[in-house]
Enzyme design. Structure first.
Site, mmCIF file in Angstrom:
data_model
loop_
_atom_site.group_PDB
_atom_site.id
_atom_site.type_symbol
_atom_site.label_atom_id
_atom_site.label_comp_id
_atom_site.label_asym_id
_atom_site.label_seq_id
_atom_site.Cartn_x
_atom_site.Cartn_y
_atom_site.Cartn_z
ATOM 1 N N TYR A 23 35.910 47.374 38.539
ATOM 2 C CA TYR A 23 36.420 46.857 39.917
ATOM 3 C C TYR A 23 35.911 47.972 40.899
ATOM 4 O O TYR A 23 35.525 47.751 41.932
ATOM 5 C CB TYR A 23 38.040 46.684 40.055
ATOM 6 C CG TYR A 23 38.384 46.311 41.218
ATOM 7 C CD1 TYR A 23 38.347 44.779 41.514
ATOM 8 C CD2 TYR A 23 39.098 46.941 41.909
ATOM 9 C CE1 TYR A 23 38.783 44.033 42.781
ATOM 10 C CE2 TYR A 23 39.621 46.520 43.215
ATOM 11 C CZ TYR A 23 39.436 45.135 43.636
ATOM 12 O OH TYR A 23 39.694 44.440 44.774
ATOM 13 N N SER A 79 38.163 47.237 49.325
ATOM 14 C CA SER A 79 39.201 47.566 49.019
ATOM 15 C C SER A 79 39.548 49.059 48.981
ATOM 16 O O SER A 79 38.350 49.916 48.998
ATOM 17 C CB SER A 79 39.281 47.360 47.263
ATOM 18 O OG SER A 79 40.549 48.028 46.572
HETATM 19 N N1 LIG Z 1 44.862 41.554 45.934
HETATM 20 C C1 LIG Z 1 44.931 42.729 46.127
HETATM 21 O O1 LIG Z 1 45.628 43.776 45.597
HETATM 22 C C2 LIG Z 1 43.516 43.270 46.758
HETATM 23 C C3 LIG Z 1 43.608 44.361 46.936
HETATM 24 C C4 LIG Z 1 42.300 44.996 47.916
HETATM 25 C C5 LIG Z 1 41.597 44.267 47.852
HETATM 26 N N2 LIG Z 1 41.354 42.737 47.476
HETATM 27 C C6 LIG Z 1 40.282 42.137 47.567
HETATM 28 O O2 LIG Z 1 40.544 40.986 48.255
HETATM 29 C C7 LIG Z 1 39.856 39.661 48.075
HETATM 30 C C8 LIG Z 1 40.666 38.587 48.098
HETATM 31 O O3 LIG Z 1 41.629 38.954 46.819
HETATM 32 P P1 LIG Z 1 42.842 38.100 46.612
HETATM 33 O O4 LIG Z 1 44.069 38.829 46.243
HETATM 34 O O5 LIG Z 1 43.088 36.983 47.520
HETATM 35 O O6 LIG Z 1 42.364 37.286 45.090
HETATM 36 P P2 LIG Z 1 42.643 35.853 44.461
HETATM 37 O O7 LIG Z 1 42.389 36.075 42.885
HETATM 38 O O8 LIG Z 1 44.037 35.323 44.847
HETATM 39 O O9 LIG Z 1 41.559 35.040 45.379
HETATM 40 C C9 LIG Z 1 39.937 35.289 45.028
HETATM 41 C C10 LIG Z 1 39.372 33.849 45.239
HETATM 42 O O10 LIG Z 1 38.037 34.128 44.806
HETATM 43 C C11 LIG Z 1 37.563 33.029 44.117
HETATM 44 N N3 LIG Z 1 36.404 33.347 43.406
HETATM 45 C C12 LIG Z 1 36.006 34.200 42.324
HETATM 46 N N4 LIG Z 1 34.965 34.028 41.736
HETATM 47 C C13 LIG Z 1 34.344 33.415 42.688
HETATM 48 C C14 LIG Z 1 32.712 32.898 42.595
HETATM 49 N N5 LIG Z 1 31.998 33.565 41.576
HETATM 50 N N6 LIG Z 1 32.523 31.975 43.508
HETATM 51 C C15 LIG Z 1 33.376 31.735 44.562
HETATM 52 N N7 LIG Z 1 34.800 31.942 44.467
HETATM 53 C C16 LIG Z 1 35.172 32.787 43.779
HETATM 54 C C17 LIG Z 1 38.833 32.552 43.249
HETATM 55 O O11 LIG Z 1 38.670 31.189 42.858
HETATM 56 C C18 LIG Z 1 39.819 32.719 44.168
HETATM 57 O O12 LIG Z 1 39.990 31.399 44.948
HETATM 58 C C19 LIG Z 1 39.043 40.229 46.899
HETATM 59 O O13 LIG Z 1 37.813 40.890 47.225
HETATM 60 C C20 LIG Z 1 39.865 41.524 46.232
HETATM 61 O O14 LIG Z 1 38.909 42.223 45.516
HETATM 62 C C21 LIG Z 1 42.497 42.292 46.983
#
Ligand SMILES: NC(=O)c1ccc[n+]([C@@H]2O[C@H](COP(=O)([O-])OP(=O)(O)OC[C@H]3O[C@@H](n4cnc5c(N)ncnc54)[C@H](O)[C@@H]3O)[C@@H](O)[C@H]2O)c1
Ligand SMILES: *[C@@H]1O[C@H](CO)[C@@H](O)[C@H](O)[C@H]1NC(C)=O
Length: 317
Positions: free
Chosen positions: A186, A173
């Site tokens: 985070y 991120s």
């Molecule tokens: N959404 C944002 O604003 C954003 C910004 C920058 C980076 N990210 C990163 O992108 C990635 C995806 O984010 P997203 O927005 O799709 O989030 P999301 O919450 O939609 O999806 C995350 C997924 O990870 C799964 N998960 C959580 N804990 C787990 C575990 N212990 N084992 C296996 N699976 C697990 C959840 O069930 C979920 O399906 C993350 O690493 C997040 O930190 C997101």
């Protein structure tokens, strides 16, 4: 004398890469074909994970989907199959080492071949003020966003190295490169993920494992609901709106397919990274205040309150 010649070579190489990368901003290099590759995506049931699964499928790859949430994971598999692709789902908690190693073996046995692209995408955020947050929830963020990278890479890198072919992708991120208030868990985990990824990338280069590529993806806030409510100053938001998930994944895919080592999405977020490195801390604080990014997480934390209260049995790994 050799020292001076080495230095001259280094400087010329540096200039070459600066020029090459500048040209690449406009003239995108050809993407590598990945049809037939086996791609494993963690957190595949989530917003970005699901889109990654679909994009890899469109490129002709076979996908292995890992998530703790099996219903969300199955939904992703269904969408991939609708596109005519092959998807294999596994319910895995990536924070559980044994679960990761056992399922890695299972994937190998089930499919009879090795994973060649690993996308570490699973991620969580506590979404509470640190002083009010249960310890387990803070710990969980580190376990999912950082520790899990050790376990998955240990499970899949050896075969990639043996075949001198593979790609490790870390979805970190921009909050792994600079930070803001009220997301201590985070930021700690994402800075850790960035450090982990970069050290691994250096290791592969130092060992001259040229066939195993790495890509670090650092997106700004994406509209997946993870940071629902997060808000900066309205005027600034015109230039820096939450990313459309599809756009974010397309940009990331493009970087992966040209073996780009690092991508920040959108490009504008390279600026805060630069300012953080160049300007005094206080100047950055002033800039944050001006842009409303100092308190941008406040509305997010507020919007999480009712959700966390209505779900008192938070699953803690
Ligand atoms: N959404 C944002 O604003 C954003 C910004 C920058 C980076 N990210 C990163 O992108 C990635 C995806 O984010 P997203 O927005 O799709 O989030 P999301 O919450 O939609 O999806 C995350 C997924 O990870 C799964 N998960 C959580 N804990 C787990 C575990 N212990 N084992 C296996 N699976 C697990 C959840 O069930 C979920 O399906 C993350 O690493 C997040 O930190 C997101
Ligand atoms: C699992 O995913 C489903 C569908 O995407 C969602 O409705 C549900 O809340 C998720 N469960 C957990 C425990 O996160």
């Amino acid at each position: 004398m050799i020292f001076l010649m080495d230095m001259q070579m280094m400087l010329l190489d540096m200039i070459y890469f600066i020029l090459r990368n500048s040209v690449r901003v406009v003239l995108r290099p050809r993407t590598k074909p990945i049809d037939g590759e086996l791609v494993l995506i963690t957190g595949a049931g989530g917003g970005l994970g699901r889109l990654f699964a679909q994009e890899f499928c469109k490129q002709g790859a076979e996908v292995v989907l890992w998530d703790v949430n099996s219903s969300a994971n199955e939904q992703t598999a269904k969408l991939v199959r609708e596109l005519g692709g092959q998807a294999h789902t596994y319910s895995v908690d990536v924070t559980n080492r044994d679960d990761v190693y056992q399922n890695a073996d299972k994937v190998r046995r089930d499919l009879g071949r090795d994973v060649s692209i690993l996308v570490n995408n699973a991620g969580v955020v506590a979404g509470k003020r640190m002083l009010e947050c249960p310890d387990e929830l803070l710990e969980r963020t580190l376990k999912v966003n950082c520790h899990a990278l050790f376990w998955t890479v240990k499970a899949f890198l050896p075969q990639m190295k043996a075949q001198d072919h593979g790609h490790i992708v870390t979805i970190a991120s921009v909050l792994g490169l600079f930070s803001t208030a009220c997301v201590e868990d985070y930021c700690a985990s994402k800075f850790a993920a960035v450090g982990f990824h970069e050290s691994l990338a250096h290791e592969l280069l130092a060992e001259q494992v040229e066939g195993v590529k790495t890509t670090l993806v650092c997106p700004y806030i994406v509209d997946t609901g993870m940071f629902e409510g997060c808000k900066i100053r309205t005027e600034v938001e015109l230039f820096l709106a939450p990313l459309d998930p599809q756009y974010c994944v397309e940009q990331a895919m493009n970087a992966i397919l040209i073996d780009q080592p690092l991508v920040c999405i959108p490009r504008l977020t390279y600026l805060p990274v630069l300012f953080r490195a160049l300007l005094p801390w206080e100047s950055n604080v002033i800039a944050y205040r001006f842009m409303g990014s100092d308190k941008c997480m406040y509305p997010f934390i507020d919007s999480m309150k009712p959700k966390l209260e209505s779900a008192p049995t938070i699953e803690v790994a």
